[in-house]
Enzyme design. Structure first.
Site, mmCIF file in Angstrom:
data_model
loop_
_atom_site.group_PDB
_atom_site.id
_atom_site.type_symbol
_atom_site.label_atom_id
_atom_site.label_comp_id
_atom_site.label_asym_id
_atom_site.label_seq_id
_atom_site.Cartn_x
_atom_site.Cartn_y
_atom_site.Cartn_z
ATOM 1 N N TYR A 77 4.309 6.845 -2.213
ATOM 2 C CA TYR A 77 4.863 5.864 -3.134
ATOM 3 C C TYR A 77 5.796 6.580 -4.109
ATOM 4 O O TYR A 77 5.384 7.359 -4.948
ATOM 5 C CB TYR A 77 3.769 5.137 -3.910
ATOM 6 C CG TYR A 77 2.793 4.361 -3.065
ATOM 7 C CD1 TYR A 77 3.130 3.933 -1.788
ATOM 8 C CD2 TYR A 77 1.526 4.047 -3.545
ATOM 9 C CE1 TYR A 77 2.230 3.214 -1.013
ATOM 10 C CE2 TYR A 77 0.621 3.324 -2.783
ATOM 11 C CZ TYR A 77 0.975 2.913 -1.511
ATOM 12 O OH TYR A 77 0.079 2.210 -0.742
ATOM 13 N N HIS A 131 -3.428 7.202 5.604
ATOM 14 C CA HIS A 131 -2.500 6.080 5.462
ATOM 15 C C HIS A 131 -2.122 5.500 6.820
ATOM 16 O O HIS A 131 -2.111 4.289 7.017
ATOM 17 C CB HIS A 131 -1.255 6.559 4.717
ATOM 18 C CG HIS A 131 -0.676 5.540 3.814
ATOM 19 N ND1 HIS A 131 0.147 5.847 2.758
ATOM 20 C CD2 HIS A 131 -0.781 4.183 3.785
ATOM 21 C CE1 HIS A 131 0.504 4.738 2.125
ATOM 22 N NE2 HIS A 131 -0.038 3.728 2.738
ATOM 23 N N PRO A 138 -4.210 -8.699 -1.977
ATOM 24 C CA PRO A 138 -5.043 -9.904 -2.128
ATOM 25 C C PRO A 138 -4.312 -11.068 -2.787
ATOM 26 O O PRO A 138 -4.786 -12.206 -2.721
ATOM 27 C CB PRO A 138 -6.190 -9.406 -3.009
ATOM 28 C CG PRO A 138 -5.575 -8.309 -3.825
ATOM 29 C CD PRO A 138 -4.623 -7.619 -2.876
ATOM 30 N N LEU A 139 -3.158 -10.779 -3.399
ATOM 31 C CA LEU A 139 -2.352 -11.842 -4.011
ATOM 32 C C LEU A 139 -1.124 -12.171 -3.174
ATOM 33 O O LEU A 139 -0.185 -12.815 -3.642
ATOM 34 C CB LEU A 139 -1.934 -11.431 -5.431
ATOM 35 C CG LEU A 139 -3.093 -11.216 -6.408
ATOM 36 C CD1 LEU A 139 -2.576 -10.780 -7.767
ATOM 37 C CD2 LEU A 139 -3.937 -12.482 -6.536
ATOM 38 N N GLY A 150 2.274 -11.278 -4.397
ATOM 39 C CA GLY A 150 2.655 -12.076 -5.557
ATOM 40 C C GLY A 150 2.768 -13.566 -5.308
ATOM 41 O O GLY A 150 2.790 -14.355 -6.254
ATOM 42 N N PHE A 151 2.817 -13.986 -4.044
ATOM 43 C CA PHE A 151 3.019 -15.400 -3.755
ATOM 44 C C PHE A 151 1.862 -16.241 -4.289
ATOM 45 O O PHE A 151 2.062 -17.347 -4.815
ATOM 46 C CB PHE A 151 3.162 -15.618 -2.250
ATOM 47 C CG PHE A 151 3.402 -17.059 -1.873
ATOM 48 C CD1 PHE A 151 4.669 -17.611 -1.982
ATOM 49 C CD2 PHE A 151 2.367 -17.870 -1.440
ATOM 50 C CE1 PHE A 151 4.896 -18.948 -1.660
ATOM 51 C CE2 PHE A 151 2.580 -19.198 -1.121
ATOM 52 C CZ PHE A 151 3.849 -19.741 -1.224
#
Length: 330
Positions: free
Chosen positions: A58, A124, A219-220, A223-224
């Site tokens: 990242y 990963h 889990p979101l 962002g949606f």
């Protein structure tokens, strides 16, 4: 905050983790601010979150450096998780699972994170040119050396690994069986959300049967599921959502009933759609820990508060009855 365990070794973490990736990778560069991200991590720790999930790729590297700024002062408050196995080039990402690389990468992560030990070291991606047992064996040597406490396996990219006629996680489960023969798997990280529930069919049951922790990535729904994204508003070119089929204006509009359903459930509890989405993930099992991303302190605090939201059976039934998400996720 409620505590949950990762793996048979009963490594304890808060019920909700913090995904640090959005702070310096994959999302809009113009909205990435180092000092604000540090405040977001500190806010999460203040709210009882302990699991901080990052990776050397990242940035690359800048995300671990950012987390290290916090760990320098608050190491005792955090359960540190990072990942190895991917290298970032100019226009591509490649896997590297060679044992010598794994050892070097771990030492580099320890320096960036400003810590003597990594609580959870995750693979990963598997390197197709290196037997996964060799990579996992090198990671196990790091445990023996005291540099790492436990090992985890990421299955976030399983969609690209699906075989015709097979389940999404069939190949992942076979690999997990192989590495378990080398050293115990403490956790598996894979996507799990209201609009991407595929892990419930086989991967989560595999983990539950073996007391392996499950880290729910995204889990979101990128962002949606927060209900804060407007269809057609668009994304910056470097944002991964600009290239995802589910984030076209048409598909975002088509999937609004999913957000509307979460908003109804959340409203009955005085919560936000994001908190309802995280509470749904938490309801999927005692070893499940959602790892939502956040770039702002207020979002970290909001996500952490989801650990206190208990959805009733009627709430869960209402969410289960929502229409499945439309559009490809490939």
């Amino acid at each position: 905050m409620e505590r949950r365990t990762i793996g048979a070794a009963a490594l304890e973490v808060g019920a909700v983790g913090l995904g640090c990736m959005p702070m310096s990778w994959a999302y809009s560069t113009s909205r990435q601010q180092g000092d604000e991200s540090v405040r977001a991590v500190c806010a999460a720790l203040d709210a009882g979150v302990s699991l901080l999930d990052t990776a050397d790729m990242y940035g690359p590297f800048t995300n671990e450096l950012l987390v290290g700024r916090v760990l320098k002062e608050r190491r005792a408050d955090a359960f540190v998780s990072t990942k190895v196995g991917l290298l970032v080039g100019e226009q591509h990402v490649v896997a590297n699972g060679r044992p010598a690389y794994v050892r070097r990468a771990c030492d580099a992560s320890l320096r960036r994170l400003q810590t003597d030990v990594i609580d959870l070291y995750q693979l990963h991606r598997e390197d197709p040119e290196v037997p996964v047992e060799e990579t996992w064996g090198a990671m196990a040597e790091l445990v023996a050396a005291g540099k790492v406490r436990s090992l985890g396996f990421c299955a976030v990219g399983a969609r690209a690994d699906r075989r015709a006629g097979g389940g999404m996680y069939d190949a992942t489960i076979r690999r997990l069986g192989r590495v378990q023969q080398v050293f115990p798997v403490s956790s598996v990280q894979a996507e799990l959300s209201v609009w991407s529930p595929e892990a419930l069919a086989s991967l989560l049951p595999w983990c539950e049967a073996r007391q392996v922790g499950f880290l729910a990535a995204m889990p979101l729904g990128h962002g949606f599921l927060t209900g804060t994204l407007t269809p057609g508003e668009g994304f910056e070119p470097d944002d991964i959502r600009a290239r995802h089929p589910r984030f076209t204006a048409e598909m975002m509009a088509a999937n609004q009933p999913v957000v509307a359903g979460l908003r109804r459930v959340a409203g009955r509890h005085g919560a936000t759609p994001a908190q309802a989405a995280l509470a749904w993930v938490l309801a999927q099992g005692a070893h499940v820990v959602p790892v939502p991303g956040a770039k702002r302190a207020r979002w970290s605090a909001e996500n952490a508060a989801a650990a206190g939201l208990r959805l009733a059976p009627a709430d869960l039934a209402e969410i289960a009855a929502l229409p499945p998400a439309q559009g490809s996720w490939e």
